[in-house]
Enzyme design. Structure first.
Site, PDB file in Angstrom:
ATOM      1  N   GLU A   1       1.490  -0.443  -5.059  1.00 53.90           N
ATOM      2  CA  GLU A   1       0.314   0.402  -5.281  1.00 53.90           C
ATOM      3  C   GLU A   1       0.744   1.860  -5.160  1.00 53.90           C
ATOM      4  OE1 GLU A   1      -3.747   2.136  -3.539  1.00 53.90           O
ATOM      5  OE2 GLU A   1      -1.801   2.086  -2.555  1.00 53.90           O
TER       6      GLU A   1
ATOM      7  N   ASP B   1       0.834  -1.200   0.000  1.00 56.29           N
ATOM      8  CA  ASP B   1       0.000   0.000   0.000  1.00 56.29           C
ATOM      9  C   ASP B   1       0.875   1.258   0.000  1.00 56.29           C
ATOM     10  OD1 ASP B   1      -2.970   0.777   0.589  1.00 56.29           O
ATOM     11  OD2 ASP B   1      -1.783   2.026   1.975  1.00 56.29           O
TER      12      ASP B   1
END
Lengths: 593, 593
Positions: free
Chosen positions: A363, A334
């Site tokens: 990401e 993330d």
């Protein structure tokens, strides 16, 4: 002179990437002053090998040489090029010219004998002689050896399905839904963070600042008194449940991917145990996440530059180790761009040294240079701008950039038509055809793709408010009940797409992508090839109206793997017509006779 | 992260090139993880300076930064980029956002005071504060410093005229013809080798193997009992004559360029004094020059890899030193690609360290990578493939390659429509229009150009035999008598072209070159700019027929500097008509209002 040895990334500062069994085609410019004959060799070895393998390079044209090797083992290989000017080969080459011109060769044969260190009887025996090996002092090596990281095949070819376990009753519920995921044809099942969710400043439904009793909070607000990044949210299940899920998935050739989000809720045990890993404000409070003027009081970011950075970095790396110990080999990371670059380079290199089978998906929805940097630093795959590339021009330009050098050597795109954070307006307004179009594009243009389901196949499409890319009643903040058997589900279409991907090698890598002209700006056509396998995709990007046009494509037979249609194209231009109300795309298998 | 610092050649392995007074625009990608404010600075210094000058770089877009410095001194400059993430600037930037969102700033002003190490009264005073200088440990520098070689202006902008002194009665004769060369407008007068010519195996007229009494031989067969590379051919004159010529030329702002050809006739004093500098054959003879099956028995090449290479290399370098001592600063180097790369890199660097004003023109008509390598290794200017680029497509492609990166950073083209070795078939068959067309192209497309005269202006055009690029009765092997005042001479046209070059800064550098579409494949159009000065050239490449067409060029006034014509172009497409029988080219000065 040995120059421009390629493939390479930033002059060899970063490794290129390949998957197990891939070929590395090495090219170089090798030349010398004067007219002497040049020899070039490709050297390569796995990092665990001591000795180099060498392969003669083939002269192509204009001082350009090439040779290829295959990577057969996970980890890292080194490769480089060496060469020399070879007096004996020069002499042999010139001897042929002299002979053809009918010149006296007496002195020349003496010169050859000196070079060889042995008698040479006559012209005929001279030209058949194998050149002696080069003297060590002749050999010039390229200034550095380059590296290739060899990843598992799933690094190049993977189909991801993201789902929130808690909407299915936790890990046991996910286990029950595995047959559905298998039927859809995905081979990576990605779960948002599975850790305990913070209570302090917990967000309510639709990201409300105040939560109500029973609100489950965001899984990305990690940590509570029940534990942090190395704990399971008890509401999801136990480690036994987790192991059962990993094993059951494996039997169906599905790998579980975990989401690693390096941030803490105020209740995370780290906050009390390691206040030195966070930044303090002058008022004594801990610095919460901010993107001024926005404040995220439920999230504490780590301070990657804290004086205690070494213990912090070690601990964060050990989070990956912990889950590797529980059978996980794929991680979706993330927001890696808000953490230190140096951390990722160090941590991923170290983790992959011990576990070369690991896959890390970045990401990083951020600026292009930062996104690419993370790929260079070690991330195996990367989210992309695919979601925001919708017109024929945008798609052509972006897909081309990704499928060509230098990008393709280190940046492996993973295309997502939706995520829990991104419901693009194309999907909001384009109805069912838009969902089909974007799934076909993702599944055929990129060998790695994924979707957030069941929102995708059930065509969830209401934004939180006009202009927002957030879902209304987002699953990030509440439980959802999905009716997987709904009659209008796109599950059959997705199953078909994943079947095509499995059955056609052309769709399992990205580099062969080629666009084909169509005289209609709403129709996009591209093909991919692997050996004899050739796939041509034509998509109508207009989700409201039928579109037709003529495609430039050499005569062949095409068989539509979506509709079953069969056409014989006998001319170099062929008619295409696609309606969003029927099937807005062709995925043709091409046969040439 | 500081990446992609440019301009650079091969990752900084070789310097870029500039002329005195030029600008170096330095660009870089500078970025960091997270959201902190970034600062980037350009550093530069002359190699003789100790301290760096620093200039703030300007943020352009997408992590891309730029700044420029001017090179004011011959020799070498270093440049690099440094940067840091600046907590105070980050804080100031965020403070504005918080203020605009109406947030309470109490704690934030405390954070700022901590960063500044001083009280901050309020928001208004905070945003005006100058950020404190960066702490040393924050500053990141690019991994290397890059170099730029600064040459005299004539390296970028020069007009060469080549002539054989012996056809004019030697050096005194050349002195007498200087006013003619000045009238033509050239500023470099290049003389083929001026050394004693060998007698053994001397070539006769038209390169005949046997020479006849009175034959003068090729000036490239260097060396006789009268001396070698440091001697003057007594038939040309004395050193006094030479000095007189150099001085007289200088007064007319013409520099004398010498041809340095590193090879020996069998009579060269080196052959007896230094047999170790040549290669011996098994029969005891010296290895003559060869390109098998061709043999050049009148030429002995040096053996650059001889065990005695050090004394040979020193001696060869001293040949340049010798002529520098006699006032020469421009050298045309014969066939540098058949000598050792390492010699050129070492010799030119050393010579330019002592004499940064030197200019070396490489005559390397060889493969592209070798030609470019020599430029990287130190040659100031290079002969090109211009002679063999004749169609619109060829010219557009080649000129574009030369005027763009990476080539233009190190490779300075010098365009020659003819040389004593090259009479291209375009000139053989195209008549007077071909000579005009090729002169206009060379003089306007390249800031450095030259011609072999008076053969050029007198349109000498008979090949030795059909299919040959050699001149019949070539001046390389015999004396010629040229009638400089012939009525059909192109001298007035050449004078005009050189005047335009002197008067229009746009024609004095290459980088601004731009092509403009014309809907006729025989008409080529390109423009160059320098500040307000803009020149548009349109040439009819068809030397037999008039051609017309429409050019895409934004409305402006154009004044033809060749014909004197004046046109007001009010539309974006404009009509062009050019006849080879009148003037086959426009050289327009463009005025925009």
């Amino acid at each position: 002179m040995i120059e421009s040895v390629r493939p390479q990334v930033d002059g060899g500062r970063y490794p290129i990437k390949r998957a197990l069994g891939d070929e590395v085609l090495v090219e170089a410019d090798v030349f010398t002053d004067g007219h002497d004959a040049v020899v070039a060799e490709l050297l390569f070895k796995h990092s665990e090998e001591k000795a180099w393998h060498s392969i003669p390079m083939e002269f192509r044209h204009n001082d350009h040489w090439a040779a290829a090797f295959r990577v057969e083992k996970l980890g890292r290989y080194q490769y480089t090029v060496r060469g020399w000017t070879d007096p004996f080969r020069t002499w042999q080459r010139d001897l042929v010219k002299r002979h053809e011109a009918g010149q006296d060769l007496t002195v020349d044969l003496q010169i050859g004998a000196e070079l060889l260190g042995a008698e040479i009887a006559d012209y005929e025996s001279a030209i058949d002689l194998a050149p002696p090996p080069p003297r060590e002092e002749w050999v010039v090596s390229f200034e550095k050896s380059l590296e290739v990281v060899v990843d598992p095949v799933r690094a190049r070819f993977s189909s991801w399905y993201e789902m929130f376990p808690r909407s299915f009753g936790g890990l046991r519920g996910v286990l029950e839904v595995l047959p559905y995921v298998e039927r859809l044809g995905f081979n990576v099942l990605y779960l948002p963070p599975v850790h305990p969710v913070g209570v302090s400043a917990r967000k309510g439904k639709n990201n409300a600042i105040a939560c109500k009793p029973g609100d489950v909070g965001s899984p990305w607000a990690i940590g509570s008194k029940e534990g942090g990044h190395k704990a399971l949210n008890p509401e999801l299940g136990t480690f036994d449940d987790f192991h059962a899920l990993v094993r059951a998935a494996e039997k169906r050739e599905i790998q579980i991917a975990l989401d690693i989000a390096f941030q803490c809720s105020p209740d995370h045990p780290y906050v009390k145990e390691h206040p030195e890993w966070f930044r303090a404000r002058p008022d004594g409070t801990i610095q919460y996440a901010e993107n001024p003027p926005k404040k995220y009081q439920d999230i504490y970011p780590f301070d990657f530059e804290t004086p205690a950075w070494q213990s912090l970095w070690e601990e964060l790396k050990s989070v990956f180790e912990f889950w590797v110990g529980h059978g996980v080999t794929i991680f979706r990371v993330d927001n890696p761009h808000t953490k230190a670059f140096a951390f990722w380079e160090w941590a991923i290199a170290d983790l992959k040294r011990k576990h070369p089978e690991l896959i890390f998906l970045a990401e990083a929805f951020t600026r292009p240079r930062v996104m690419h940097k993370l790929a260079k630093l070690g991330f195996t795959q990367s989210y992309t701008y695919f979601t925001w590339r919708n017109t024929k021009h945008e798609l052509t330009e972006y897909f081309t950039e990704l499928a060509t050098e230098p990008s393709r050597e280190y940046f492996r795109p993973n295309f997502w038509p939706n995520t829990p954070d991104i419901l693009h307006e194309t999907l909001q307004h384009g109805g069912r055809p838009a969902f089909i179009v974007r799934a076909v594009l993702a599944a055929t243009a990129a060998a790695n793709y994924g979707m957030y389901g069941p929102a995708y196949e059930l065509q969830e499409r209401t934004p939180r408010e006009p202009g927002s890319e957030e879902y209304l009643n987002s699953e990030k903040y509440e439980l959802k009940r999905w009716d997987l058997e709904r009659a209008d589900s796109l599950a059959p279409m997705i199953t078909r797409l994943n079947t095509l991907r499995r059955e056609n090698a052309a769709l399992q890598s990205d580099w062969s992508l080629q666009f084909h002209p169509v005289d209609n700006s709403q129709l996009i056509a591209y093909s991919k090839k692997a050996g004899d396998n050739e796939i041509l995709v034509v998509v109508n990007l207009d989700v409201h109206h039928p579109q037709s046009g003529w495609i430039d494509f050499a005569p062949c037979e095409v068989h539509d793997l979506l509709s079953g249609g069969h056409y014989r194209w006998t001319k170099p231009r062929n008619y295409i017509e696609l309606s969003p109300h029927k099937l807005p795309a062709h995925v043709f298998k091409v046969t040439r006779t």
